[in-house]
Design an enzyme around this catalytic site. Structure first.
Site, PDB file in Angstrom:
ATOM      1  N   ARG A 140       0.839  -1.204   0.000  1.00 37.16           N
ATOM      2  CA  ARG A 140       0.000   0.000   0.000  1.00 37.16           C
ATOM      3  C   ARG A 140       0.876   1.257   0.000  1.00 37.16           C
ATOM      4  NH1 ARG A 140      -4.912  -0.440   4.116  1.00 37.16           N
ATOM      5  NH2 ARG A 140      -5.614   1.279   2.779  1.00 37.16           N
ATOM      6  N   GLU A 146     -14.965   4.587  -0.197  1.00 43.83           N
ATOM      7  CA  GLU A 146     -15.140   3.428   0.669  1.00 43.83           C
ATOM      8  C   GLU A 146     -16.544   2.836   0.588  1.00 43.83           C
ATOM      9  OE1 GLU A 146     -15.885   5.386   5.008  1.00 43.83           O
ATOM     10  OE2 GLU A 146     -14.091   5.970   3.942  1.00 43.83           O
ATOM     11  N   SER A 196      -4.023   8.666  -1.979  1.00 39.23           N
ATOM     12  CA  SER A 196      -4.673   8.574  -0.669  1.00 39.23           C
ATOM     13  C   SER A 196      -4.720   9.945  -0.009  1.00 39.23           C
ATOM     14  CB  SER A 196      -3.930   7.598   0.252  1.00 39.23           C
ATOM     15  OG  SER A 196      -4.519   7.593   1.534  1.00 39.23           O
ATOM     16  N   SER A 197      -5.926  10.368   0.350  1.00 35.87           N
ATOM     17  CA  SER A 197      -6.063  11.623   1.098  1.00 35.87           C
ATOM     18  C   SER A 197      -5.438  11.514   2.485  1.00 35.87           C
ATOM     19  CB  SER A 197      -7.544  11.987   1.239  1.00 35.87           C
ATOM     20  OG  SER A 197      -8.217  11.081   2.101  1.00 35.87           O
ATOM     21  N   LYS A 223     -12.101  -5.821  11.400  1.00 37.38           N
ATOM     22  CA  LYS A 223     -11.195  -4.691  11.161  1.00 37.38           C
ATOM     23  C   LYS A 223     -11.839  -3.376  11.573  1.00 37.38           C
ATOM     24  CE  LYS A 223      -8.192  -2.915   7.483  1.00 37.38           C
ATOM     25  NZ  LYS A 223      -8.413  -1.463   7.575  1.00 37.38           N
TER      26      LYS A 223
END
Length: 450
Positions: A136, A330, A182-183, A427
């Site tokens: 990632r 998301e 990615s913010s 998670k």
């Protein structure tokens, strides 16, 4: 698939025998909980988090902060200071120090928010995590911290594992980053910036920023803790955020329900033509999940926000949708699951960055829905979904909690859907199978081994 028994267990997703009619209390927001933990750890005085989310991601964050010297006491509180009773975490700031080891799991907030905190610690802090965490993107945070004066060993990977050699302080200043993947790169720098000697000026250069509501959440929470933040929305330069150095206040914060985790339950009302109420839905929020009110209404439902919470009612029909989800990526897996059951085609746009999330969500959704008889194709920045009659089968989750809840949504209308590793929902949404079965009024079905 892995040989780990937890991963090979197959959970029979229950089908709905009729319209659902339930009230579902959704646990607290992961995004608010983890931002609240970081801000409280950096504050000048103790603070409280009330009704925090207790999940893998938030417990990893808490343990990481403890490893760096922060005190976090977990209690069951009575109603005080105007807050509801229930679980509460008392956060006691202390001098951050190493040596320490941080397990990030596969939590984007932990792997990105904590390296700037570690740069303020006195001593080395090593970061490691699940195998997927190595894949990632983290380069935006690493490169920015180096530009601001931090020393980081990552063997040139721009990814985990890595060690931050904290010097007890960080100069800060101006930095350019590309946060188009990615913010969280922006949020990571802003959260710790009040403690930098010069604060920070973060300038995003690159393609459009995804998930802007999450940056707004970061800014709102910083301001509530006493920080001064200049933003593009407040008349500042486009794609530039400035934080002035200052002491942060210890807050008494009640965590909102996680609206993105409310998605599968609202989807159940839409899919079954039923009704679901989620208590304590906020009137005003920066959570991306609030967009579900509009999106699911366009797909065939209606909603009402009252003192009791948000009540969403399905009409018995599901319509396709053409929507840009760039700000609320998301939500894509759950929307894709509903779209696969709709009466017309859907196009989900603006979410190319999902290829870098817990898994490649676009590829995974395409493969798994098509494996049940669907017709999903990847586009350059999203998915095109043409509804087809679906059948049962195994829906793999790739250790991704939102893939698991998407499978459960499909299982409401399709018999024989078996979800691999439904436990991955822990998670961010503990006890999901129990909540799901409770909504349906059924007993909990145990997972079976593959």
């Amino acid at each position: 698939m892995t040989g780990n028994p937890e991963h090979t267990a197959l959970w029979p997703a229950p089908s709905a025998s009729g319209p659902v009619d339930a009230t579902v209390t959704v646990p607290g927001s992961k995004s608010v909980t983890n931002r609240g933990l970081v801000l409280a750890a950096l504050a000048a005085e103790p603070g409280w988090l009330r009704r925090p989310l207790r999940s893998r991601d938030t417990l990893l964050m808490a343990e990481a902060l403890r490893a760096m010297g922060v005190g976090i006491e977990e209690t069951v509180s009575s109603a005080t200071a105007g807050a509801d009773g229930g679980e509460a975490w008392r956060i006691i700031p202390a001098g951050l120090h190493g040596p320490a080891t941080v397990d990030v799991g596969n939590a984007g907030t932990v792997m990105r928010f904590l390296p700037p905190v570690a740069a303020l610690a006195d001593g080395p802090v090593r970061f490691d995590g699940d195998p997927r965490s190595y894949e990632r993107p983290l380069h935006g945070v690493i490169d920015a911290l180096r530009a601001l004066g931090a020393r980081i060993d990552d063997d040139g990977r721009g990814a985990l594992p890595l060690t931050v050699h904290g010097g007890g302080a960080l100069d800060g200043g101006s930095v350019e980053i590309d946060a188009s993947s990615s913010s969280q790169f922006v949020s990571a720098l802003l959260l710790s910036a009040p403690r930098f000697n010069q604060g920070v000026e973060v300038r995003h250069v690159g393609a459009a920023l995804p998930s802007l509501p999450h940056i707004r959440m970061t800014v709102d929470m910083l301001r509530s803790a006493g920080a001064r933040v200049d933003t593009p929305e407040a008349g500042g330069e486009p794609n530039v955020w400035r934080v002035t150095p200052s002491a942060l206040l210890g807050r008494d914060l009640v965590v909102e329900p996680d609206l993105s985790n409310a998605q599968p339950f609202l989807a159940a009302a839409l899919v079954t033509g039923g009704r679901v109420t989620v208590p304590d839905w906020p009137e005003r929020t920066t959570q991306p999940g609030d967009a579900l009110r509009q999106i699911f209404t366009e797909m065939g439902g209606s909603c009402e926000l009252t003192d009791a919470g948000l009540t969403f009612t399905g009409s018995g029909c599901i319509h396709g949708i053409d929507v840009d989800l760039g700000d609320v990526g998301e939500l894509t897996p759950g929307i894709a699951a509903v779209a696969a059951l709709a009466d017309s085609e859907s196009v989900l746009r603006g979410v190319a960055h999902l290829r870098l999330h817990e898994t490649d969500r676009l590829a995974a959704l395409t493969k798994e829905i098509n494996g049940l008889g669907g017709d999903v194709t990847e586009t350059e920045d999203g998915l095109r979904i043409r509804p087809r009659p679906l059948h049962g089968g195994v829906f793999h989750t790739y250790d991704d909690h939102r893939l698991a809840t998407a499978a459960a949504i499909i299982g409401l209308a399709v018999e024989g859907v078996r979800v691999e590793n439904v436990a991955t929902t822990a998670k961010t949404l503990p006890d999901f199978p129990d909540l799901w079965s409770g909504m349906l009024g059924t007993s909990v079905a145990p997972a079976r081994r593959a």
